[in-house]
Design a protein around this motif. Structure first.
Motif, PDB file in Angstrom:
ATOM      1  N   LYS A   1      30.690  71.487  -2.394  1.00 34.31           N
ATOM      2  CA  LYS A   1      30.176  71.920  -3.692  1.00 34.31           C
ATOM      3  C   LYS A   1      28.774  72.525  -3.620  1.00 34.31           C
ATOM      4  CE  LYS A   1      32.920  68.552  -6.286  1.00 34.31           C
ATOM      5  NZ  LYS A   1      32.915  67.469  -7.297  1.00 34.31           N
ATOM      6  N   ASN A   2      28.349  72.878  -2.413  1.00 36.92           N
ATOM      7  CA  ASN A   2      27.014  73.470  -2.285  1.00 36.92           C
ATOM      8  C   ASN A   2      27.094  74.980  -2.433  1.00 36.92           C
ATOM      9  OD1 ASN A   2      24.824  74.810  -0.413  1.00 36.92           O
ATOM     10  ND2 ASN A   2      24.044  72.835  -1.081  1.00 36.92           N
ATOM     11  N   ARG A   3      26.158  75.562  -3.211  1.00 37.53           N
ATOM     12  CA  ARG A   3      26.142  77.006  -3.460  1.00 37.53           C
ATOM     13  C   ARG A   3      24.759  77.607  -3.188  1.00 37.53           C
ATOM     14  NH1 ARG A   3      31.403  78.728  -3.840  1.00 37.53           N
ATOM     15  NH2 ARG A   3      32.635  77.185  -4.988  1.00 37.53           N
ATOM     16  N   TYR A   4      23.953  76.976  -2.339  1.00 36.61           N
ATOM     17  CA  TYR A   4      22.584  77.429  -2.138  1.00 36.61           C
ATOM     18  C   TYR A   4      22.514  78.876  -1.647  1.00 36.61           C
ATOM     19  CZ  TYR A   4      20.844  72.636  -2.710  1.00 36.61           C
ATOM     20  OH  TYR A   4      20.511  71.395  -3.203  1.00 36.61           O
ATOM     21  N   ALA A   5      23.327  79.212  -0.652  1.00 39.13           N
ATOM     22  CA  ALA A   5      23.282  80.570  -0.114  1.00 39.13           C
ATOM     23  C   ALA A   5      23.718  81.584  -1.159  1.00 39.13           C
ATOM     24  CB  ALA A   5      24.167  80.671   1.129  1.00 39.13           C
TER      25      ALA A   5
ATOM     26  N   GLU B   1      19.954  76.727 -17.184  1.00 40.49           N
ATOM     27  CA  GLU B   1      19.142  75.644 -16.640  1.00 40.49           C
ATOM     28  C   GLU B   1      19.727  75.116 -15.329  1.00 40.49           C
ATOM     29  OE1 GLU B   1      16.047  73.160 -16.068  1.00 40.49           O
ATOM     30  OE2 GLU B   1      16.254  74.809 -17.502  1.00 40.49           O
ATOM     31  N   ALA B   2      21.055  75.017 -15.268  1.00 35.54           N
ATOM     32  CA  ALA B   2      21.700  74.557 -14.034  1.00 35.54           C
ATOM     33  C   ALA B   2      21.461  75.555 -12.903  1.00 35.54           C
ATOM     34  CB  ALA B   2      23.197  74.381 -14.266  1.00 35.54           C
ATOM     35  N   PHE B   3      21.504  76.836 -13.240  1.00 34.97           N
ATOM     36  CA  PHE B   3      21.247  77.854 -12.215  1.00 34.97           C
ATOM     37  C   PHE B   3      19.800  77.763 -11.727  1.00 34.97           C
ATOM     38  CE2 PHE B   3      19.837  81.905 -10.619  1.00 34.97           C
ATOM     39  CZ  PHE B   3      20.885  82.296  -9.801  1.00 34.97           C
ATOM     40  N   ARG B   4      18.875  77.582 -12.672  1.00 34.39           N
ATOM     41  CA  ARG B   4      17.466  77.514 -12.317  1.00 34.39           C
ATOM     42  C   ARG B   4      17.202  76.334 -11.363  1.00 34.39           C
ATOM     43  NH1 ARG B   4      15.751  77.926 -16.949  1.00 34.39           N
ATOM     44  NH2 ARG B   4      14.958  80.059 -16.984  1.00 34.39           N
ATOM     45  N   LYS B   5      17.788  75.198 -11.659  1.00 33.75           N
ATOM     46  CA  LYS B   5      17.602  74.025 -10.806  1.00 33.75           C
ATOM     47  C   LYS B   5      18.212  74.256  -9.420  1.00 33.75           C
ATOM     48  CE  LYS B   5      17.308  70.508 -14.437  1.00 33.75           C
ATOM     49  NZ  LYS B   5      17.939  69.305 -15.026  1.00 33.75           N
ATOM     50  N   SER B   6      19.387  74.884  -9.419  1.00 36.15           N
ATOM     51  CA  SER B   6      20.038  75.160  -8.146  1.00 36.15           C
ATOM     52  C   SER B   6      19.223  76.158  -7.324  1.00 36.15           C
ATOM     53  CB  SER B   6      21.446  75.719  -8.393  1.00 36.15           C
ATOM     54  OG  SER B   6      22.140  75.893  -7.180  1.00 36.15           O
ATOM     55  N   LEU B   7      18.615  77.114  -8.003  1.00 33.85           N
ATOM     56  CA  LEU B   7      17.776  78.097  -7.321  1.00 33.85           C
ATOM     57  C   LEU B   7      16.554  77.431  -6.691  1.00 33.85           C
ATOM     58  CD1 LEU B   7      17.152  81.049  -6.629  1.00 33.85           C
ATOM     59  CD2 LEU B   7      16.046  81.256  -8.873  1.00 33.85           C
ATOM     60  N   GLN B   8      15.926  76.519  -7.424  1.00 33.42           N
ATOM     61  CA  GLN B   8      14.774  75.795  -6.891  1.00 33.42           C
ATOM     62  C   GLN B   8      15.167  75.001  -5.642  1.00 33.42           C
ATOM     63  OE1 GLN B   8      13.401  73.446 -10.181  1.00 33.42           O
ATOM     64  NE2 GLN B   8      12.434  75.171 -11.225  1.00 33.42           N
ATOM     65  N   ARG B   9      16.317  74.336  -5.709  1.00 35.65           N
ATOM     66  CA  ARG B   9      16.772  73.547  -4.566  1.00 35.65           C
ATOM     67  C   ARG B   9      17.148  74.440  -3.393  1.00 35.65           C
ATOM     68  NH1 ARG B   9      20.472  70.089  -8.684  1.00 35.65           N
ATOM     69  NH2 ARG B   9      18.854  68.602  -9.401  1.00 35.65           N
ATOM     70  N   ALA B  10      17.747  75.596  -3.695  1.00 35.99           N
ATOM     71  CA  ALA B  10      18.123  76.540  -2.639  1.00 35.99           C
ATOM     72  C   ALA B  10      16.888  77.056  -1.923  1.00 35.99           C
ATOM     73  CB  ALA B  10      18.920  77.699  -3.233  1.00 35.99           C
ATOM     74  N   ARG B  11      15.845  77.363  -2.684  1.00 34.88           N
ATOM     75  CA  ARG B  11      14.600  77.837  -2.082  1.00 34.88           C
ATOM     76  C   ARG B  11      13.952  76.753  -1.222  1.00 34.88           C
ATOM     77  NH1 ARG B  11      12.287  81.090  -7.409  1.00 34.88           N
ATOM     78  NH2 ARG B  11      13.146  83.139  -6.840  1.00 34.88           N
TER      79      ARG B  11
ATOM     80  N   ILE C   1      13.222  76.996   2.862  1.00 33.76           N
ATOM     81  CA  ILE C   1      11.954  76.717   3.523  1.00 33.76           C
ATOM     82  C   ILE C   1      12.118  75.617   4.562  1.00 33.76           C
ATOM     83  CG2 ILE C   1       9.652  75.726   3.164  1.00 33.76           C
ATOM     84  CD1 ILE C   1       9.913  78.688   2.470  1.00 33.76           C
ATOM     85  N   GLU C   2      12.894  74.596   4.249  1.00 32.58           N
ATOM     86  CA  GLU C   2      13.148  73.522   5.215  1.00 32.58           C
ATOM     87  C   GLU C   2      13.782  74.084   6.481  1.00 32.58           C
ATOM     88  OE1 GLU C   2      16.403  69.965   5.680  1.00 32.58           O
ATOM     89  OE2 GLU C   2      15.500  70.219   3.696  1.00 32.58           O
ATOM     90  N   LEU C   3      14.741  74.987   6.310  1.00 29.78           N
ATOM     91  CA  LEU C   3      15.424  75.578   7.458  1.00 29.78           C
ATOM     92  C   LEU C   3      14.519  76.566   8.195  1.00 29.78           C
ATOM     93  CD1 LEU C   3      18.970  76.128   5.895  1.00 29.78           C
ATOM     94  CD2 LEU C   3      18.214  74.288   7.418  1.00 29.78           C
ATOM     95  N   LEU C   4      13.634  77.225   7.453  1.00 24.87           N
ATOM     96  CA  LEU C   4      12.656  78.108   8.092  1.00 24.87           C
ATOM     97  C   LEU C   4      11.749  77.298   9.013  1.00 24.87           C
ATOM     98  CD1 LEU C   4      11.090  80.784   8.440  1.00 24.87           C
ATOM     99  CD2 LEU C   4       9.820  80.192   6.355  1.00 24.87           C
TER     100      LEU C   4
ATOM    101  N   ARG D   1      21.663  79.823   8.930  1.00 29.34           N
ATOM    102  CA  ARG D   1      21.600  78.361   8.802  1.00 29.34           C
ATOM    103  C   ARG D   1      21.960  77.935   7.379  1.00 29.34           C
ATOM    104  NH1 ARG D   1      18.447  75.410  12.739  1.00 29.34           N
ATOM    105  NH2 ARG D   1      17.432  76.741  14.276  1.00 29.34           N
ATOM    106  N   LEU D   2      21.441  78.670   6.380  1.00 30.17           N
ATOM    107  CA  LEU D   2      21.710  78.327   4.989  1.00 30.17           C
ATOM    108  C   LEU D   2      23.188  78.520   4.669  1.00 30.17           C
ATOM    109  CD1 LEU D   2      20.251  77.406   2.372  1.00 30.17           C
ATOM    110  CD2 LEU D   2      20.142  79.829   1.721  1.00 30.17           C
ATOM    111  N   GLU D   3      23.778  79.581   5.176  1.00 26.44           N
ATOM    112  CA  GLU D   3      25.208  79.822   4.959  1.00 26.44           C
ATOM    113  C   GLU D   3      26.050  78.741   5.612  1.00 26.44           C
ATOM    114  OE1 GLU D   3      25.530  83.726   6.538  1.00 26.44           O
ATOM    115  OE2 GLU D   3      24.871  84.711   4.681  1.00 26.44           O
TER     116      GLU D   3
END
Length: 238
Positions: free
Chosen positions: A147-151, A183-193, A197-200, A137-139
């Motif tokens: 421009k989404n890179r969560y997966a 910092e940008a990676f950290r924020k993106s990681l938080q949003r990805a997580r 969880i939303e998809l879980l 689902r995340l992929e």
């Protein structure tokens, strides 16, 4: 109720898919395909874990899919709660019937006659199937969201759990072909997580009834995903 919550309440569950798969109309074939596609690999793994005889395991699986495809499971009772419990009960009965019919003793390891006894093999296979579907689902979300890179971000962190943020940010920069600050990676990681969880939650809402927050959280804990859930909902890079 928010728009997001309204969408969640409209999600067709596996109980409704069972009913739709055996009803007349164009939805039937689609629902049947969804059920088979969702559970084929997980149930195959489980049966082969429980029934060490490959030929016998294949017979049990064939009977299960035959029952599904011919409408023998159409009477699934959603009031029983969790769809995985229903599937587990059906599979246990099939295994027992096959062993008794062949006069095979003893039964496979574990007390298949007592539904109240936890089945670690089934829970593990189901948990792995749930996580695999959430990753898919995340992929899909990443592939369909510009421009989404969560997966990608979550995969990088999972592949390099001990690496410093600076190093992982550089790896992401190499993937996207543009600079990525820690910092940008950290924020993106938080949003990805948070998205994971939303998809879980969406995935689990399709397998339990009722589907309120308490029931979803109970299912998360019962599947041994509580630690992951708490980790991904606390924020930060842990």
């Amino acid at each position: 109720m928010t728009t997001s919550e309204e969408r969640l309440t409209e999600i067709p569950t596996n109980w409704t898919n069972i009913a739709s798969a055996h009803a007349a109309g164009p939805r039937s074939q689609q629902a049947m395909g969804e059920l088979v596609g969702r559970y084929h690999d997980a149930l195959t793994r489980y049966i082969h874990l429980k029934v060490r005889d490959r030929h016998l395991a294949d017979e049990v699986l064939q009977e299960f899919w035959t029952k599904l495809l011919t409408g023998k499971l159409a009477g699934a009772d959603r009031s029983k709660g969790r769809f995985r419990d229903y599937l587990r009960t059906v599979l246990h009965r099939l295994i027992i019937d096959h062993f008794r019919a062949r006069k095979l003793q003893p039964l496979p390891p574990g007390d298949l006659l007592d539904a109240s006894v936890p089945d670690e093999d089934f829970d593990r296979v189901w948990r792995e199937a749930v996580l695999s579907r959430v990753w898919s689902r995340l992929e899909t979300y990443q592939a369909t969201t510009p421009k989404n890179r969560y997966a990608t971000v979550l995969q990088l962190r999972r592949d390099h759990p001990k690496a410093p943020i600076e190093e992982i940010a550089e790896k992401l920069a190499a993937v996207v072909g543009a600079p990525v600050s820690p910092e940008a990676f950290r924020k993106s990681l938080q949003r990805a997580r948070a998205k994971f969880i939303e998809l879980l939650v969406v995935e689990l809402k399709e397998t339990i009834h009722p589907t309120d927050s308490a029931d979803v959280e109970a299912e998360i804990n019962d599947l041994g995903l509580g630690r992951l859930y708490r980790r991904y909902t606390t924020g930060g890079d842990r």
